[in-house]
Each structure stands twice: as C-alpha cells, then as structure tokens.
Design a protein around this motif. Sequence first.
Motif, short mmCIF file in Angstrom:
data_model
loop_
_atom_site.label_atom_id
_atom_site.label_comp_id
_atom_site.label_asym_id
_atom_site.label_seq_id
_atom_site.Cartn_x
_atom_site.Cartn_y
_atom_site.Cartn_z
N ASN A 105 -9.44 1.34 0.39
CA ASN A 105 -9.18 2.39 1.37
C ASN A 105 -8.10 3.35 0.88
OD1 ASN A 105 -11.09 1.35 3.11
ND2 ASN A 105 -9.61 0.18 4.32
N GLU A 106 -7.07 2.81 0.25
CA GLU A 106 -6.00 3.68 -0.27
C GLU A 106 -6.52 4.55 -1.42
OE1 GLU A 106 -3.05 4.26 0.92
OE2 GLU A 106 -3.29 2.78 2.54
N THR A 142 0.83 -1.21 0.00
CA THR A 142 0.00 0.00 0.00
C THR A 142 0.86 1.25 0.00
OG1 THR A 142 -0.18 0.09 2.44
CG2 THR A 142 -1.86 -1.16 1.24
N ARG A 143 2.15 1.11 0.31
CA ARG A 143 3.05 2.26 0.25
C ARG A 143 3.22 2.76 -1.18
NH1 ARG A 143 7.27 -0.34 4.67
NH2 ARG A 143 6.11 0.34 6.52
N ARG A 185 0.71 9.39 -3.73
CA ARG A 185 -0.14 10.40 -3.11
C ARG A 185 0.69 11.58 -2.59
NH1 ARG A 185 -2.79 10.06 1.98
NH2 ARG A 185 -2.23 7.85 2.13
N PHE A 225 0.72 3.31 -3.20
CA PHE A 225 -0.30 4.36 -3.30
C PHE A 225 0.16 5.61 -2.55
CE2 PHE A 225 -2.70 0.36 -3.63
CZ PHE A 225 -3.38 0.58 -4.82
N ARG A 226 0.73 5.42 -1.38
CA ARG A 226 1.11 6.57 -0.56
C ARG A 226 2.27 7.34 -1.19
NH1 ARG A 226 0.09 2.84 3.56
NH2 ARG A 226 2.21 2.70 4.36
N ARG A 229 -8.53 7.50 -0.31
CA ARG A 229 -7.68 8.62 0.11
C ARG A 229 -7.14 9.37 -1.09
NH1 ARG A 229 -5.83 4.28 3.66
NH2 ARG A 229 -6.68 4.62 5.75
N ARG A 263 -8.24 -3.19 1.55
CA ARG A 263 -7.02 -2.39 1.73
C ARG A 263 -6.75 -1.51 0.51
NH1 ARG A 263 -1.97 -5.77 3.83
NH2 ARG A 263 -1.16 -3.65 4.12
#
Length: 479
Positions: free
Chosen positions: A206-207, A165-166, A172, A168-169, A210, A203
């Motif tokens: 949710n990403e 998921t990092r 972002r 996506f972050r 955001r 999961r």
Amino acid sequence: MIPQIPEPLFHILREIGEVGGKGTYLVGGSVRDLLLERESLDIDIVVEGDALQVAEAMRERWNGTLHQHPQFGTATVTPENAAIPKVDFVTARYETYQHPGTLPIVKRGTLTDDLCRRDFTINALAMRLDANAFGTIIDETGGLADLETGTIRVLHKQSFRDDPTRIFRACRYAGRYGFHIADDDKALIIEALPILSSLTGERIRNELDRVLLEENAPQIVEYLTEFNVWKTICKGWEIGTNFDRRFASAQRALRWASEHLTDEPFHPEHVRWMTLFCGGMPDHWLEAISFRLVLPHELQRIRNPLPKDARFQLEEILVSPSFYVESRNGKWLIVDMKNNKTYVRAPREFYVIFTPFTAYGALLVLFLLLPDEPTPGAVHSMLKFFPLEAAVLAMYRHGLTDAQREQIGTYLHTLRKVPPLVTGHDLIEWGEKPGKMFQTFLSRLFAAQLDGEITTKSEARRWLQAYKKDKGKAVSEKS
C-alpha cells in the motif's frame, strides 16, 4: 498566523466551524498544504468531543451521506453537491504502541494528544475553525519552522520503530515537496529497518502504491534506495539504473492507455509495478517479491522440486547459504539462489509462483528476436500471450526502434481487434476433431488471415488442407 484559504474551501470550513464550535480543527496534511499554497483534496477535521455528532449535523446541512465507525470515533460525510468534497471527521485521540510495527491502541484524547500521535512535525499542525479564532494556526511541535526550512522530522525517537511505514512517508514527502530528511531522522530510519522487514506485505504494498502515484516518484525511489529499503523487504530486490527514464516511459504509456483503452479492463498499477521491477532483476526474485507483497500471482502445485541429495529438512534450509527463506501467512517462501528458482511450501505441498510482472521482461526479449519487418501474423502470434499492460509499456520503452514501436502500436490499435475468419465450429464442420492440434490450426489460420493469405472461408479450408499436407510430409521425412 492565518493562511490564505481559497474561496470554496473557506466557506466549507466556516460552515464546519459554525456547527462544531470551539474544539473543532482542520488538521494534518490539509493545514500543511494550505500553508504551502498547494491544492489538497483532503479535508481532515478533529473534534475535541464527539466528532460523530458534528458529522451528523453536517450531513443534514449538506443533505449528504454519512459513513461512520463508532468504535473509532470517525465518520466521513459526502455532500449531495458534488462541488463540495467529502470531509473526514475524527474524535481527538491518543495512541499507544504495545510493540514496534504493530497497529496502535486508540483512546479518546485532547487536540494535543491527537497532534502528538502524528508522523512528522509538518503534519502535526492544526487550524481553529470556531468563529472566535478562525484560521489561527496551532503548532506544538515546531512544524512551522520545519515547513520554513523544508525539513522532514518525526516527533519522537521511537516514531519509526512504532510505525516503520513512516520510512516510506518520510521519503515520499521529501520527494514530493523537495524537502530534506533531518540528519537525526536518517539515523532513526536505519535503526528501524529491521522492524520494517516484519511488516505484512499488504502494508508495504500500500505504501509503495502511493509512492508510484507521485509525480516525483524517481526521487522518492532514490531516497528509499539510499536507505537500503528494497533489500530489507526482500534480499534480491534490485531497482537498477535509469528508473527515472523508465518512469517517464510509463507515464507516457499510461496517458496513451487513458485515451485509447477506456472501455477495456486495464490495470495502471500493473504498469507502475512493471516499471519498478524491470531494472534487470531475475524472475525468481520478482516472483518472490510478488508473493511477499501479495501482488497479483498464482500458485501451481508441484512435486518436491529439490533433488534427492538436497531434500533438506526445513530447519537445514533455514541455515543454508544457498537458500533465502521466510515465513508468510502460514507458508514458507523459499528462493533457491543456486538454481535461480522460487518456491512456496505449505504443509506437505510445494508450489511455483506465476505472476504477470515477469511478462514485460519476457516480451522485450522475444520482441528483439523478431525480424526487422515481421508479418502482422507473427506480431500478433507473439503479443497475444502477454498482458495488455506489458504491451502498452513496451510500446514506450526507451531504445526500441521506430519500426518496433509501430509494430506494437499496430497490434494494440488494430490486430488484436480483428475478428477471426475461422472458428472452432468451422473446423468441426470441416471434419476436424478437437484435440492437441485444434488450437494450432486456429492460430495458424488467424495468422494467415492477418497476413492477407486468406480472405474467405473456402480459401481458409484449402489453406488448412495444404498446411496439414506439408506438416505430414515434414514428419514423414524426419522419420
């Protein structure tokens, strides 16, 4: 280095430092945004020791409420004074990942342990809150230098594999701050993509929720497209062109909804997802993604949809190039790419998927088929079957004529709020028996009402008799 701290936040952090003493730190994104002189709504505190004890003391001082998770050593304090934001307290911890993509095992640790478990160097900064060194920045990973150069960089080479998921972050933060992802990290993202596909739908959803809340979502979506994230999640996922224009239209639609739909059930997140989906992707892939990401959908049981000459065993479907298949939550998602159909298979059962996110594309197609000057009844008859979110978004779609936009606006503002002149009870009093034609009569009568053809119940009754007579005549002539 001591950052400039806005006055209200300065006093809050001073209080926490007085109570927690040495070993109490502001950490992560809170420090990052302070150094970037950006407003942050998050106050994250790490305590080397017992964070729950510090949180309880602050609850008493602020006369607030305490929500804690002793098994994780975390707590949230919400002060009674609404002017003071809620504060999250965490006991410094150490994390290990048994397998890529799984959630970590957490143990109590030091501040260094806590900083080293974080995603990026710019989020691995801490600020001391004790009186002896209040405001001193602790940087053990090169976060200050990366802030200076606008670089998104992980702390170690396994980071994206440990937690995909990092990906996506990273995109972002790059989009939000106008930063760039380090070249080495781009290679690490590509290596971790196969693990991303194994994450649960929740999961991933949710990403992406955001991402779609970010002001600069189009740039973030572009980064994710460059890394081939969409097709990694689901083979047929296409974002299409002009997402920036679609996103701008969605923002205008949501502003309208926030002003005019305050007392009605409305889902802003549905508008954002429709915007992400409406780039020309076929409905069968949209249905597959909705199931994959556990977005709103319903399953309707059907008979085995495959023709007799194609009733493969599941093992054969898995290797057939005509099918895309994956297992999720005890069910099989099956996309028949040859026939453009999507199914869900559970033991001994087949289902088709219904999701509200296909409504927007269908609405646009039907709306373009309306005459240039449709009657109010025709507009209402078409739009009433679609989710409110689809109609609001359609009103701001680029490319509609002013007249079409006005028709949707009239429906949203006026037509859908008009009470029907005739009800089912009236039809029964007039001798009509509930059956197949009952709803048709009500719909036709309401359309006639909106078009001004009937204004009283007596006129409505005469109109219905004439309609039934014409209908019967048409059937007789056809036979």
